[in-house]
Design a protein around this motif. Structure first.
Motif, mmCIF file in Angstrom:
data_model
loop_
_atom_site.group_PDB
_atom_site.id
_atom_site.type_symbol
_atom_site.label_atom_id
_atom_site.label_comp_id
_atom_site.label_asym_id
_atom_site.label_seq_id
_atom_site.Cartn_x
_atom_site.Cartn_y
_atom_site.Cartn_z
ATOM 1 N N MET A 184 37.142 27.823 44.351
ATOM 2 C CA MET A 184 37.550 27.246 43.216
ATOM 3 C C MET A 184 38.991 27.149 43.022
ATOM 4 N N SER A 198 37.161 30.392 34.223
ATOM 5 C CA SER A 198 35.580 30.017 34.787
ATOM 6 C C SER A 198 34.790 31.304 35.136
ATOM 7 N N THR A 215 29.517 25.607 36.297
ATOM 8 C CA THR A 215 31.063 25.904 35.785
ATOM 9 C C THR A 215 31.918 24.746 36.814
ATOM 10 N N LEU A 254 34.090 21.788 34.982
ATOM 11 C CA LEU A 254 35.673 21.881 35.035
ATOM 12 C C LEU A 254 36.103 20.623 35.814
ATOM 13 N N ASN A 260 27.906 28.676 30.012
ATOM 14 C CA ASN A 260 28.815 27.480 30.310
ATOM 15 C C ASN A 260 28.857 26.306 29.441
ATOM 16 N N LEU A 310 32.437 28.456 27.667
ATOM 17 C CA LEU A 310 33.300 27.989 28.431
ATOM 18 C C LEU A 310 34.064 26.823 27.832
#
Length: 804
Positions: free
Chosen positions: A632, A645, A686, A690, A759, A763
């Protein structure tokens, strides 16, 4: 800076796939045939899972024991507890059954009622001789009553070995040859020779024969594993295809997905064969896992294709975008999932290493199959009909997305408070988790052999061997009276321990010798005095038949002795307490300068292996977190985004651990897998969210709220689809007869459900609450990997030729 995964790279991949359809399909077919040929190399495991590294101290001690006395787990026991047993016909039939096993090459020795010998003193020749309790067969009820009186009243040497004098339970012992115990020959003996004879005996006498012993239990347990592979694959295919069809309402799309995952399963078996790995309780889970993990890939690709077709109606452009836009994202999610499994490769356990290697390679293989087959097949198929696209307009999905958006907009405090409460409660529950190192805990509780295990635990205190190896550091040191007294004192502690059976060793034989020396008086079943020992020793030396009795208890040099006991299926805490008590006794009565005494055996090795894996669990999970965080970091170039995350992905793991504590699911080899597997899969959502969030930020000129809600709406449906498939897919494992597999399926399913909600709710809430600190151009720099490429409406004449 060189960027491997750029938009132009994926454009190139798309063109290569679409322009070389026939060649790629031929290559896949050739690879499938190659892997199918590797199936013949697959082997089913014939040994227990050794969870410890080969060079671990516990393994070294166990191997030293095996070098001296050979394989310890070679005993099969047959038992009968029936009030009608002691009749002439039944006892003779039992003896005939036991004798019949002596004719087989796989059998080293059989000990039954007919084989019991009285140790009798021959004064004239000053030696002991053996006389059978039963010469040929029982002729009368009076003779049978005499036998019962002798066995249950006069000869404690055999008590709790071949009979239980209190409950009148009788058993026979079949010792297999040690060199066939861990080979396929054992399976052939159990299924084709042992079981048919026992069934015939039960049918003719009406007696219920209980069978146990590690060779028998391991054989039937291994067969259960093999039988369940097909059940799991069929169940996984059925469940995932039904859910897939429910979402897409298309037989065509469902069939394509099933073809892809079935090829993935074939490749998985091929990988196992190619690497010459065994089918174990863990590797047996991988084929259905590949189905469960492969279906979400199909969902993303087919859903994107249908969405693009509905958007602009251009088939070529739709297929290009499936590859360029979803291919990259799917690659990243499959890599992170594979990483969760690959962390097991770094452990020192061969069992987990093989599981990690096969699982990670299979996950990457199913990604390749999905990316190649699905777009290519759709090039040959007609344009989707309106009914194939109806699922894109389902109101109930829209309602679910609206609910998520309302929660994030209006109930953020509720989301945070709920998350905090769950975190606190889960941490309390985590402190209640226990560790289990039982050899039989994960075996099928519904199987007949498991109830037989419990029968022998109740009647003879267990079937799992625990060995104590006594090294006197000098030849013939075992026969010294001082050594025998020390061993007898240690055996007293074992007898006082209710979880252990009465020990068997040279001490019992010497006690029996004194009883024989005193003309069979059971009151003298005890160790001789120093003076008596001189006379008895001379009798033993002159008794050639006793050499055979000694060989199983003492090595040929007389330096090493073994004390064998059998253990009930007990928890790790009890086992550790028992080991500690025995070790303290050993330290107290055996001077270290004269003796080296070690505790070993299969049950102890397995328990130590479980403890070892638990210690490595934190390392494995930490490696998974670090590895995925590095992915990531490379993708988003933002440390703050990594922290944000990780929070919604670690919270479900903590909640699951808390649940395990509250409902009493222990940490054991099967449940240890839950955390790394679930983390590797849940972080996929995630990444998708994102990646879309960052793209929305750029499109909306860094307007955070609009971007968060846009990302939530765009990815929420796909995340919901895949999470439902994964939830029900892993739930398939709950139909298993193995407790560990049931726990694994239920826990991973629950964790992934928590992860989806985390999530989709936590998130985006965090992104909105911390907008000033994380949503700016300095934090969200240009990513190294453009997971979701920008829209590209350009389509060339060459692209139009790809469908021809």
């Amino acid at each position: 800076m060189f960027k491997l995964f750029t938009t132009s790279f994926w454009d190139l991949i798309a063109r290569l796939i679409l322009r070389n359809k026939i060649g790629i399909l031929a290559g896949i077919l050739a690879a499938t045939v190659f892997f199918a040929y590797q199936w013949e190399n697959m082997r089913f495991t014939y040994t227990e899972a050794n969870l410890l590294p080969d060079d671990h101290e516990v393994n070294i001690v166990y191997k030293d024991f095996l070098d001296i006395f050979g394989e310890e787990g070679n005993l099969i026991v047959l038992g009968v507890k029936d009030s009608t047993f002691f009749t002439v016909d039944h006892v003779n039939a039992w003896n005939h059954l036991s004798d019949s096993f002596k004719e087989y090459d796989e059998v080293e020795m059989v000990v039954s009622l007919k084989d019991l010998q009285k140790l009798v003193k021959n004064t004239e020749e000053e030696r002991f001789i053996l006389k059978p309790f039963i010469k040929d067969s029982i002729q009368s009820q009076e003779e049978l009553e005499t036998l019962q009186n002798d066995l249950f009243e006069k000869y404690p040497f055999y008590d709790n070995f071949l009979f239980n004098s209190e409950t009148k339970t009788i058993r026979s012992a079949i010792y297999l040859k040690k060199d066939i115990v861990n080979t396929p020959v054992r399976k052939d003996f159990v299924f084709n020779k042992l079981m048919p004879k026992i069934s015939a005996f039960e049918n003719s006498t009406g007696l219920d024969v209980r069978v146990s012993g590690m060779p028998y239990v391991r054989t039937l347990n291994a067969q259960n594993i093999v039988d369940e592979i097909g059940i799991f694959i069929a169940a996984a295919l059925a469940v995932t295809s039904l859910i897939f069809f429910f979402f897409f309402r298309s037989f065509r799309a469902t069939l394509i997905s099933m073809i892809v995952v079935c090829l993935g399963v074939m490749w998985t078996f091929g990988i196992i064969g190619l690497l010459n790995y065994e089918i174990t309780v863990l590797t047996a889970l991988i084929p259905p896992l590949i189905i469960v993990i492969g279906i979400p890939n199909c969902i993303f690709l087919i859903n994107k294709y249908q969405h693009e077709v509905k958007l602009h109606g251009n088939k070529v452009k739709s297929l290009q975008r499936v590859i360029t836009k979803i291919g990259n994202a799917t690659l990243m999610t499959n890599v992170t999932t594979a990483s969760g499994f690959a962390t097991f490769i770094l452990t020192e356990s061969t069992l987990l290493k093989e599981f990690g290697i096969v699982a990670s390679l299979s996950i990457l293989a199913i990604f390749i199959l999905c990316l190649l087959i699905i777009p290519i097949i759709y090039t040959f198929l007609p344009f989707p009909k309106d009914r194939h696209l109806e699922h894109l307009n389902k109101r109930w999905i829209g309602g679910f997305v609206d609910w998520m958006e309302r929660m994030v907009k209006q109930r953020r405090i509720t989301i945070y408070v709920t998350s905090l409460i769950l975190l606190i409660l889960s941490m309390i529950g985590m402190n209640q988790i226990k560790i289990s190192g039982s050899l039989i805990e994960d075996m099928s509780k519904t199987s007949e052999f498991f109830s037989d295990i419990r029968f022998f635990e109740e009647e003879f205190n267990g079937i799992m061997p625990m060995e104590i190896l006594v090294d006197t550091k000098r030849k013939k040191g075992v026969t010294k009276l001082a050594t025998l007294k020390r061993m007898d004192e240690l055996e007293d502690l074992i007898i006082e321990t209710p979880e252990l059976s009465r020990p068997i060793s040279i001490v019992s034989l010497v006690k029996y010798s004194k009883q024989a020396y005193t003309n069979g008086n059971p009151d003298y079943y005890q160790l001789p005095t120093s003076q008596e020992n001189l006379f008895i020793s001379s009798y033993i030396k002159n008794s050639t038949s006793d050499v055979d009795l000694l060989k199983n208890f003492v090595d040929s040099t007389g330096q090493y002795a073994r004390i064998t006991t059998f253990m009930k299926d007990i928890g790790t805490d009890k086992m550790e307490r028992i080991e500690e008590n025995i070790q303290n006794k050993i330290t107290k009565i055996f001077p270290s300068e004269k003796y080296n005494v070690t505790i070993t055996g299969k049950a102890l090795v397995f328990q130590k292996g479980t403890k070892y894996l638990v210690k490595n669990l934190a390392i494995s999970l930490s490696l998974a977190i670090v590895l995925i965080s590095l992915f990531m970091a490379y993708m988003f170039r933002s440390f703050r985004m990594i922290v944000i995350s990780l929070i919604p992905n670690l919270l479900p793991l903590v909640i699951t651990a808390g649940l395990m504590g509250y409902i009493g699911v222990p940490i054991k080899p099967s449940t240890i897998l839950v955390f790394s597997i679930a983390f590797g899969i849940s972080v996929d959502d995630t990444i998708h969210f994102l990646a879309k969030y960052r793209q929305e930020l750029q499109a909306n000129h860094w307007k955070i709220r609009k971007s968060v809600y846009g990302a939530l709406r765009e990815t929420g449906v796909s995340m919901f689809y895949t999470s439902i498939v994964l939830f029900f897919g892993f739930s398939v494992f709950t139909i298993s007869s193995f407790g560990g597999t049931v726990a694994l399926g239920a826990l991973v399913s629950a964790t992934l459900l928590f992860a989806m909600l985390s999530n989709l709710l936590l998130l985006p809430s965090l992104l909105l609450s911390l907008e000033r600190n994380i949503a700016n151009k300095e934090v969200l720099k240009e990513p190294a990997i453009n997971i979701i490429p920008e829209e590209d409406d350009e389509i060339t004449e060459n692209d139009m030729q790809d469908l021809k």
